[in-house]
Design an enzyme around this catalytic site. Structure first.
Site, PDB file in Angstrom:
ATOM      1  N   ARG A 262       0.862  -1.179   0.000  1.00  0.00           N
ATOM      2  CA  ARG A 262       0.000   0.000   0.000  1.00  0.00           C
ATOM      3  C   ARG A 262       0.898   1.228   0.000  1.00  0.00           C
ATOM      4  O   ARG A 262       1.741   1.392   0.879  1.00  0.00           O
ATOM      5  CB  ARG A 262      -0.903   0.015   1.225  1.00  0.00           C
ATOM      6  CG  ARG A 262      -1.822   1.245   1.253  1.00  0.00           C
ATOM      7  CD  ARG A 262      -2.938   1.093   2.246  1.00  0.00           C
ATOM      8  NE  ARG A 262      -2.477   1.182   3.622  1.00  0.00           N
ATOM      9  CZ  ARG A 262      -3.214   0.832   4.676  1.00  0.00           C
ATOM     10  NH1 ARG A 262      -4.423   0.337   4.515  1.00  0.00           N
ATOM     11  NH2 ARG A 262      -2.732   0.945   5.883  1.00  0.00           N
TER      12      ARG A 262
ATOM     13  N   SER B 291     -11.935  -3.743   1.970  1.00  0.00           N
ATOM     14  CA  SER B 291     -12.016  -3.159   3.315  1.00  0.00           C
ATOM     15  C   SER B 291     -13.466  -2.904   3.659  1.00  0.00           C
ATOM     16  O   SER B 291     -14.195  -2.319   2.846  1.00  0.00           O
ATOM     17  CB  SER B 291     -11.297  -1.809   3.353  1.00  0.00           C
ATOM     18  OG  SER B 291      -9.930  -1.972   3.113  1.00  0.00           O
TER      19      SER B 291
ATOM     20  N   LYS C 166      -5.002   5.386   9.282  1.00  0.00           N
ATOM     21  CA  LYS C 166      -6.246   5.949   8.734  1.00  0.00           C
ATOM     22  C   LYS C 166      -6.759   7.015   9.691  1.00  0.00           C
ATOM     23  O   LYS C 166      -7.752   6.807  10.395  1.00  0.00           O
ATOM     24  CB  LYS C 166      -7.309   4.840   8.593  1.00  0.00           C
ATOM     25  CG  LYS C 166      -6.935   3.724   7.642  1.00  0.00           C
ATOM     26  CD  LYS C 166      -7.358   4.053   6.229  1.00  0.00           C
ATOM     27  CE  LYS C 166      -6.968   2.909   5.285  1.00  0.00           C
ATOM     28  NZ  LYS C 166      -7.191   3.253   3.882  1.00  0.00           N
TER      29      LYS C 166
END
Lengths: 277, 288
Positions: free
Chosen positions: B41, B110, B139
């Protein structure tokens, strides 16, 4: 005084007679084997420990007691990690529950950088632990008044620091340590700050009853040899103290007799001759 | 579904967590520690940079026999022959990704609610992420779903694997596992650690303990969470003695304190272990 030496000069703390005046800490040694050997050659009878959480990810790393059990030692767990009296009392109780005696070294750090002891909290913890039946040896600052208060609170010995823990700076205030030793009614154990055998001998010559060392042995290039050096230094310092040092004088006084010097050897050179030499 | 296989410890890259160490060394350490699923990611890299990283990780994961997916970019995944992609709720829709990747590659989604989880399952996701369980720096700003959603997912999502994610560390993993998770994902706890390998081992040990506890007990319902030496642990132990035995401490010279009070060893067997109890096991270590 010679009689004292002949009687073995025991140090009595909490009713226990000790023949060694060197207390050894068990932290930071390169390996359990080196620790064990250092303990053997040091002759120490009192050894210190810390109380910590078991590492649940490696329970096979058993407590270090397995390396020193059956040595006939007096166990002196410390309350390091405590920041106040409550925490120190809690750690002391946990330590006693291990079933290895009821001696406790109260150690309450007030400042993370210097680890200097918090005298106020140390006094509070000492009062409480004495009431609970512990043999309390508080580590405190080199303050004669603080040491007196701790003694009044029932401490079995007082342990002023020579310098901050692990610094090896030696005895920063020999005057204060000497004063504490002179006035104390309980044994004075110089704890923390010792860097070498010379510092240990100095502590004893100042009148300390014992010396507690850890880092200067554990972190020496050769910990086992340093353990032996500390043992000898403590013995030498103790003997020197008992024997009584001579007063300091400003000018020389010859050790060899002034009489009977054979003719022709000359006496002390005259000022004029020395100036021309 | 062709490339999908079950896993326990899913690790995602996070280069901002390890300045001074390369992506390769950190991820290889995680693989050595037992990570068995890996995702690349990187929201900041150019596509060209991403491709280079993906190539490297593809090669590395292949040598460990571990599935490898790329976050958000099916084209990159295809270009390096990754096993699939992982998509967020705002990324390419699942059906579109499937048409690009074909039936065999892995698509993970997700999810932040049980509705999203059901939807992903219905549309043919190969696994889902469930989180963030705890607030996480990865996040920021996203509200944590807590272990309540983990418990819902455990009860309902049965046909595909779900992995709990978000702020999970070895210290709080027990709570997540007790809620019903059997797979964990970690980012900062692993890649931000100076020793990613050790953290992976600890996380796997937590997963292992929990599955042993479930096997030993009457089922997940018999598990209670207690805090031992600061770590949340699901346990089937009914007494302090059983807890000590499960931790391998019953025969050692250790002292126990439960909810602030010392419990003498002679009383361990008769001392019940209530849910939520805080237990400390201490011993002597070297010290001055």
């Amino acid at each position: 005084m010679p009689q004292v030496i002949e009687n073995g000069d025991p140090l009595v703390i909490g009713g226990r007679a000790l023949s060694s005046r060197l207390f050894l800490g068990t932290g930071r040694f390169p390996s359990p084997a080196v620790l064990r050997e250092a303990l053997d050659v040091s002759g120490a009878e009192v050894i210190t420990f810390a109380v910590r959480r078991v590492n649940l990810d490696a329970v096979e790393d058993d407590s270090m007691l397995q390396h020193v059990e059956d040595g006939g030692y007096v166990y002196l767990p410390n309350t390091s990690g405590a920041g106040n009296a409550d925490e120190a009392v809690r750690i002391a109780r946990l330590a006693r529950e291990a079933g290895l005696g009821h001696w406790i070294k109260v150690e309450i750090a007030a400042d993370p950088r210097t680890l200097l002891p918090d005298a106020m909290e140390t006094l509070r913890a000492t009062e409480r632990l004495v009431k609970e039946g512990f043999v309390v040896l508080p580590y405190t600052s080199d303050d004669p008044v603080a040491c007196r208060r701790l003694e009044e609170a029932g401490a079995a010995a007082v342990m002023p620091g020579g310098a901050p823990i692990g610094t090896g700076l030696g005895i920063l205030n020999p005057y204060a340590i000497g004063l504490i030793a002179e006035q104390a009614g309980v044994p004075v154990i110089v704890d923390a700050g010792i860097g070498s055998a010379a510092d240990a001998a100095q502590a004893m010559e100042l009148g300390a009853a014992a010396v507690l060392v850890n880092t200067p042995v554990a972190k020496a290039r050769d910990p086992v040899s340093m353990a032996r050096a500390m043992k000898l230094a403590v013995e030498a310092g103790r003997l020197s103290w008992l024997a009584g040092r001579i007063p300091k004088k400003k000018y020389a006084s010859a050790s060899s007799p002034a009489e009977g010097i054979p003719h022709g050897f000359g006496a002390v050179p005259a000022e004029a001759e020395r100036a021309g030499a | 579904m062709g490339r999908m296989k079950d896993f326990r410890l899913y690790v995602i890259t996070g280069e901002n967590y390890h300045p001074g160490r390369t992506l390769r060394e950190v991820m290889e350490a995680a693989l050595r520690g037992g990570a068995d699923f890996l995702q690349l990611r990187d929201k900041n890299a150019s596509k060209r940079e991403l491709l280079e990283k993906a190539k490297m990780l593809r090669e590395l994961t292949r040598s460990y026999g571990v599935p490898f997916v790329v976050n958000d970019h099916p084209d990159v995944a295809l270009a390096v022959d990754a096993d699939g992609v992982h998509l967020g709720q705002d990324d390419l829709p699942l059906a579109a990704a499937r048409s690009l990747l074909g039936p065999d590659r892995i698509i993970g989604i997700s999810t932040h609610s049980i509705e999203q989880a059901r939807e992903a399952q219905r549309q043919g996701a190969d696994y889902i992420g469930v989180g963030p369980v705890f607030p996480t720096g990865t996040k920021p700003g996203r509200a944590a779903v807590t272990t309540a959603y983990v418990a819902q997912a455990a009860a309902e999502i049965r046909s595909i694997p779900f992995v709990a994610i978000g702020g999970i560390t070895p210290d709080n993993a027990g709570e997540v596992l007790a809620a019903g998770a059997t797979r964990l994902c970690a980012v900062s706890a692993v890649v931000g650690s100076p020793d990613p390998e050790a953290v992976c081992r600890r996380l796997l040990a937590r997963i292992e303990e929990c599955s042993e506890a479930k096997a030993a007990g009457a089922g997940p319902d018999a598990l209670r969470t207690v805090t031992v030496n600061g770590q949340a642990k699901p346990t089937s132990a009914g007494s302090l003695w059983e807890l000590a035995a499960q931790l391998g401490l019953a025969e050692k010279r250790v002292v126990a304190e439960m909810n602030g009070a010392i419990v003498p060893k002679a009383e361990w067997r008769t001392t019940a272990l209530p849910a939520g109890a805080t237990v400390e096991f201490v011993h002597f270590v070297g010290g001055g």
